[in-house]
Design a protein around this motif. Structure first.
Motif, PDB file in Angstrom:
ATOM      1  N   PHE A 147       0.824  -1.102   0.056  1.00 54.45           N
ATOM      2  CA  PHE A 147      -0.148  -0.079   0.080  1.00 54.45           C
ATOM      3  C   PHE A 147       0.787   1.631   0.169  1.00 54.45           C
ATOM      4  O   PHE A 147       2.198   0.920   0.084  1.00 54.45           O
ATOM      5  CB  PHE A 147      -0.599  -0.301   0.972  1.00 54.45           C
ATOM      6  CG  PHE A 147      -0.240   0.113   2.396  1.00 54.45           C
ATOM      7  CD1 PHE A 147      -0.597   1.247   2.962  1.00 54.45           C
ATOM      8  CD2 PHE A 147       0.404  -0.912   3.037  1.00 54.45           C
ATOM      9  CE1 PHE A 147       0.929   1.663   4.283  1.00 54.45           C
ATOM     10  CE2 PHE A 147       1.000  -0.774   4.131  1.00 54.45           C
ATOM     11  CZ  PHE A 147       1.588   0.750   4.853  1.00 54.45           C
ATOM     12  N   ILE A 148       0.171   2.458  -0.156  1.00 55.46           N
ATOM     13  CA  ILE A 148       0.750   3.939   0.255  1.00 55.46           C
ATOM     14  C   ILE A 148      -0.003   4.107   1.033  1.00 55.46           C
ATOM     15  O   ILE A 148      -1.346   4.602   0.762  1.00 55.46           O
ATOM     16  CB  ILE A 148       0.461   4.422  -1.685  1.00 55.46           C
ATOM     17  CG1 ILE A 148       1.802   3.582  -2.698  1.00 55.46           C
ATOM     18  CG2 ILE A 148       1.334   5.656  -1.603  1.00 55.46           C
ATOM     19  CD1 ILE A 148       3.586   3.783  -1.890  1.00 55.46           C
ATOM     20  N   LEU A 149       1.151   5.254   1.335  1.00 55.66           N
ATOM     21  CA  LEU A 149       0.447   6.599   2.140  1.00 55.66           C
ATOM     22  C   LEU A 149       0.838   7.499   1.889  1.00 55.66           C
ATOM     23  O   LEU A 149       1.710   8.046   2.031  1.00 55.66           O
ATOM     24  CB  LEU A 149       0.456   5.871   3.916  1.00 55.66           C
ATOM     25  CG  LEU A 149       0.211   6.886   5.308  1.00 55.66           C
ATOM     26  CD1 LEU A 149      -1.371   6.411   5.581  1.00 55.66           C
ATOM     27  CD2 LEU A 149       0.641   6.535   6.479  1.00 55.66           C
ATOM     28  N   ARG A 150      -0.427   8.195   2.342  1.00 57.40           N
ATOM     29  CA  ARG A 150      -0.594   9.949   1.376  1.00 57.40           C
ATOM     30  C   ARG A 150      -0.901  10.651   2.586  1.00 57.40           C
ATOM     31  O   ARG A 150      -2.285  10.335   2.757  1.00 57.40           O
ATOM     32  CB  ARG A 150      -1.406  10.117   0.400  1.00 57.40           C
ATOM     33  CG  ARG A 150      -0.729   9.434  -0.898  1.00 57.40           C
ATOM     34  CD  ARG A 150      -1.513  10.480  -1.924  1.00 57.40           C
ATOM     35  NE  ARG A 150      -1.445  11.598  -3.067  1.00 57.40           N
ATOM     36  CZ  ARG A 150      -2.946  12.212  -1.875  1.00 57.40           C
ATOM     37  NH1 ARG A 150      -3.768  12.096  -2.143  1.00 57.40           N
ATOM     38  NH2 ARG A 150      -2.319  13.795  -2.527  1.00 57.40           N
ATOM     39  N   GLU A 151      -0.282  11.700   2.802  1.00 51.15           N
ATOM     40  CA  GLU A 151      -1.165  12.814   4.083  1.00 51.15           C
ATOM     41  C   GLU A 151      -1.545  14.074   2.999  1.00 51.15           C
ATOM     42  O   GLU A 151      -1.076  14.596   1.864  1.00 51.15           O
ATOM     43  CB  GLU A 151       0.410  13.380   4.190  1.00 51.15           C
ATOM     44  CG  GLU A 151      -0.250  13.899   5.801  1.00 51.15           C
ATOM     45  CD  GLU A 151       0.386  14.807   6.887  1.00 51.15           C
ATOM     46  OE1 GLU A 151       0.016  15.435   7.970  1.00 51.15           O
ATOM     47  OE2 GLU A 151       2.137  14.015   6.931  1.00 51.15           O
ATOM     48  N   THR A 152      -2.979  14.215   2.820  1.00 50.47           N
ATOM     49  CA  THR A 152      -3.399  15.339   2.690  1.00 50.47           C
ATOM     50  C   THR A 152      -2.954  16.639   2.807  1.00 50.47           C
ATOM     51  O   THR A 152      -3.097  17.233   1.661  1.00 50.47           O
ATOM     52  CB  THR A 152      -5.109  15.051   2.450  1.00 50.47           C
ATOM     53  OG1 THR A 152      -5.114  15.551   4.432  1.00 50.47           O
ATOM     54  CG2 THR A 152      -5.583  14.078   2.124  1.00 50.47           C
ATOM     55  N   GLY A 153      -2.702  17.048   4.171  1.00 48.30           N
ATOM     56  CA  GLY A 153      -2.120  17.989   4.441  1.00 48.30           C
ATOM     57  C   GLY A 153      -0.798  18.257   3.082  1.00 48.30           C
ATOM     58  O   GLY A 153      -0.553  19.842   2.618  1.00 48.30           O
ATOM     59  N   ARG A 154      -0.071  17.951   2.720  1.00 46.34           N
ATOM     60  CA  ARG A 154       1.328  17.425   2.526  1.00 46.34           C
ATOM     61  C   ARG A 154       0.733  17.851   0.798  1.00 46.34           C
ATOM     62  O   ARG A 154       1.776  18.223   0.161  1.00 46.34           O
ATOM     63  CB  ARG A 154       2.384  17.033   3.216  1.00 46.34           C
ATOM     64  CG  ARG A 154       2.914  17.381   4.151  1.00 46.34           C
ATOM     65  CD  ARG A 154       3.527  16.396   4.280  1.00 46.34           C
ATOM     66  NE  ARG A 154       4.265  15.473   6.198  1.00 46.34           N
ATOM     67  CZ  ARG A 154       4.927  15.323   6.523  1.00 46.34           C
ATOM     68  NH1 ARG A 154       6.402  15.493   6.149  1.00 46.34           N
ATOM     69  NH2 ARG A 154       4.925  15.242   8.182  1.00 46.34           N
ATOM     70  N   ARG A 155       0.181  17.225   0.612  1.00 53.73           N
ATOM     71  CA  ARG A 155      -0.275  16.889  -0.413  1.00 53.73           C
ATOM     72  C   ARG A 155       1.152  15.722  -1.075  1.00 53.73           C
ATOM     73  O   ARG A 155       0.986  15.919  -2.158  1.00 53.73           O
ATOM     74  CB  ARG A 155      -1.141  18.089  -1.781  1.00 53.73           C
ATOM     75  CG  ARG A 155      -1.885  18.238  -0.578  1.00 53.73           C
ATOM     76  CD  ARG A 155      -2.218  19.613  -1.971  1.00 53.73           C
ATOM     77  NE  ARG A 155      -2.425  19.517  -3.460  1.00 53.73           N
ATOM     78  CZ  ARG A 155      -2.401  20.594  -4.195  1.00 53.73           C
ATOM     79  NH1 ARG A 155      -2.973  21.420  -4.289  1.00 53.73           N
ATOM     80  NH2 ARG A 155      -3.070  19.753  -5.751  1.00 53.73           N
ATOM     81  N   ALA A 156       1.231  14.670  -0.804  1.00 54.90           N
ATOM     82  CA  ALA A 156       1.899  14.664  -0.752  1.00 54.90           C
ATOM     83  C   ALA A 156       1.897  12.796   0.009  1.00 54.90           C
ATOM     84  O   ALA A 156       2.040  12.842   0.737  1.00 54.90           O
ATOM     85  CB  ALA A 156       3.444  14.612  -0.417  1.00 54.90           C
ATOM     86  N   VAL A 157       2.945  12.038  -1.055  1.00 49.32           N
ATOM     87  CA  VAL A 157       2.958  10.024  -0.314  1.00 49.32           C
ATOM     88  C   VAL A 157       4.220  10.482   0.731  1.00 49.32           C
ATOM     89  O   VAL A 157       5.302  10.775   0.379  1.00 49.32           O
ATOM     90  CB  VAL A 157       4.248   9.383  -1.124  1.00 49.32           C
ATOM     91  CG1 VAL A 157       4.145   7.972  -0.759  1.00 49.32           C
ATOM     92  CG2 VAL A 157       3.013   9.614  -2.811  1.00 49.32           C
ATOM     93  N   VAL A 158       3.755   9.659   1.266  1.00 47.34           N
ATOM     94  CA  VAL A 158       4.648   9.981   3.098  1.00 47.34           C
ATOM     95  C   VAL A 158       5.260   8.917   3.236  1.00 47.34           C
ATOM     96  O   VAL A 158       6.046   8.864   4.246  1.00 47.34           O
ATOM     97  CB  VAL A 158       3.941  11.110   3.376  1.00 47.34           C
ATOM     98  CG1 VAL A 158       3.313  11.749   3.472  1.00 47.34           C
ATOM     99  CG2 VAL A 158       2.790   9.847   4.867  1.00 47.34           C
ATOM    100  N   GLY A 159       4.199   8.064   2.778  1.00 49.73           N
ATOM    101  CA  GLY A 159       4.654   6.203   3.661  1.00 49.73           C
ATOM    102  C   GLY A 159       4.108   4.752   2.420  1.00 49.73           C
ATOM    103  O   GLY A 159       3.289   5.835   1.454  1.00 49.73           O
TER     104      GLY A 159
END
Length: 371
Positions: A334-346
């Motif tokens: 899986f991939i985890l994105r953080e919506t605040g940063r609008r980026a893939v974080v992990g």
């Protein structure tokens, strides 16, 4: 049937390259052709020089469409990372590479495109820059091939390297587990009804099979099957296919749904996972972020509760709480994105699709679940 997926920054020539290799334009929408910009997933296929038939999944490179890009990476065997020689390494080059690295896509080729727009010295610098960015990732040591679309210079060498990468990616045993297909498109054909497409990542499906659609556990029947525009009675694992479904209205299915055989799946809304952070992330993950989980072709907002307290660890166990129950198995990536940063974080893999919600139980079980 192996699947090759593109990756790379917007306007670096991914769709042009796929069309040059396959003779098929992967851009499907009028807006994409008008703007010269890939917005959604595109699909094509060809036969490689060694006779292997392969599918291509072309993904958008613009940061606004990263959700669509992530929906196209869930079942690729080989990645084709594209970097333009006249622009060099760009933000989505880095983010897309991080996705491939976090998903563990080990087999790939790098195409350095638009070589006709630079001189030899600039091309050498572009090649060196790409090599530096690949260091420490699954793509370190991957072949770099310079190509020019107008003349197709470099295409034969690129195809030869894709043959080698596909052979390496498919040299192991063929998956033979529970049949599953994450849906990436759904539409209606007059006189036929609802059709969905995706990659069958495990098992097989036959015309007449009774299947279940998740979420919702909706029962359907396979009315017809196609792969690369050929009518088939059955399809096997790793095949790109279109499935004509009876008992399902178009509005009842969307990207992110999954098809499987009845009785084989136990959906869950709580997952125990191992998360590795993206290499460009400077701060550790915390429980306070607003996160989206990308698994299969779907995306869901999730609550994150880290189980490991060691913030310096590159990989940390965590519980993910979903808003609905989805069918997941141990080992799913899986991939985890953080919506605040609008980026893939992990990203990482599922350790337990039905864990205890208690942190003490989680910590006790980690030694058994981690390899």
């Amino acid at each position: 049937m192996p699947v090759i997926g593109t990756a790379g920054h917007v306007d670096h020539g991914k769709s042009t390259l796929v069309e040059g290799l396959t003779g098929r334009d992967p851009d499907r929408w009028d807006e994409e052709k008008r703007r010269g910009l890939t917005i959604d997933l595109g699909f094509a296929w060809t036969t490689l020089p060694d006779g292997t038939e392969v599918s291509f999944v072309d993904v958008p490179g613009h940061e606004r469409f990263i959700k669509n890009m992530l929906a196209g990476t869930e079942a690729i065997d080989v990645a084709l990372l594209v970097v333009a020689a006249d622009e060099g390494w760009m933000p989505q080059s880095e983010e897309h590479l991080a996705v491939l690295d976090l998903l563990g896509v080990e087999h790939g080729v790098v195409a350095v495109t638009k070589t006709d727009r630079v001189d030899d010295d600039l091309l050498d610098l572009a090649m060196l820059e790409v090599q530096e960015h690949l260091e420490g990732t699954v793509f370190e040591g991957a072949p770099l091939i310079g190509v020019a679309a107008p003349t197709k210079e470099g295409y034969p060498e690129l195809l030869d390297n894709l043959v080698a990468a596909v052979e390496a990616a498919t040299s192991g045993p063929t998956p033979s587990g529970r049949s599953r297909m994450w849906i990436d498109r759904a539409f209606t054909i007059s006189g036929a009804g609802t059709v969905v497409t995706g990659t069958l990542t495990d098992g097989s499906v036959e015309v007449g099979n009774r299947l279940v659609l998740w979420p919702g556990e909706h029962e359907v029947r396979v009315r017809g099957l196609q792969s690369h525009e050929k009518e088939l009675d059955s399809v096997s694992s790793t095949s790109r296919c279109a499935v004509n479904l009876a008992g399902l209205e178009r509005q009842e299915v969307q990207r992110g749904c999954m098809l499987g055989l009845p009785g084989q799946w136990a959906p869950s809304d709580l997952l125990l996972v191992d998360i590795s952070t993206a290499r460009y992330l400077e701060e550790p993950l915390t429980n306070r972020g607003a996160y989206h989980l990308h698994l299969g072709s779907g995306s869901w907002p999730v609550g994150l509760r880290l189980a490991d307290e060691d913030e310096s660890s590159p990989t940390r166990a965590a519980l993910l709480r979903l808003p609905e129950r989805i069918p997941v198995v141990t080992g799913d990536r899986f991939i985890l994105r953080e919506t605040g940063r609008r980026a893939v974080v992990g990203g990482g893999r599922v350790l337990d699709p039905a864990p205890s919600p208690k942190r003490a139980d989680v910590l006790e079980s980690l030694d058994l679940l981690r390899p």
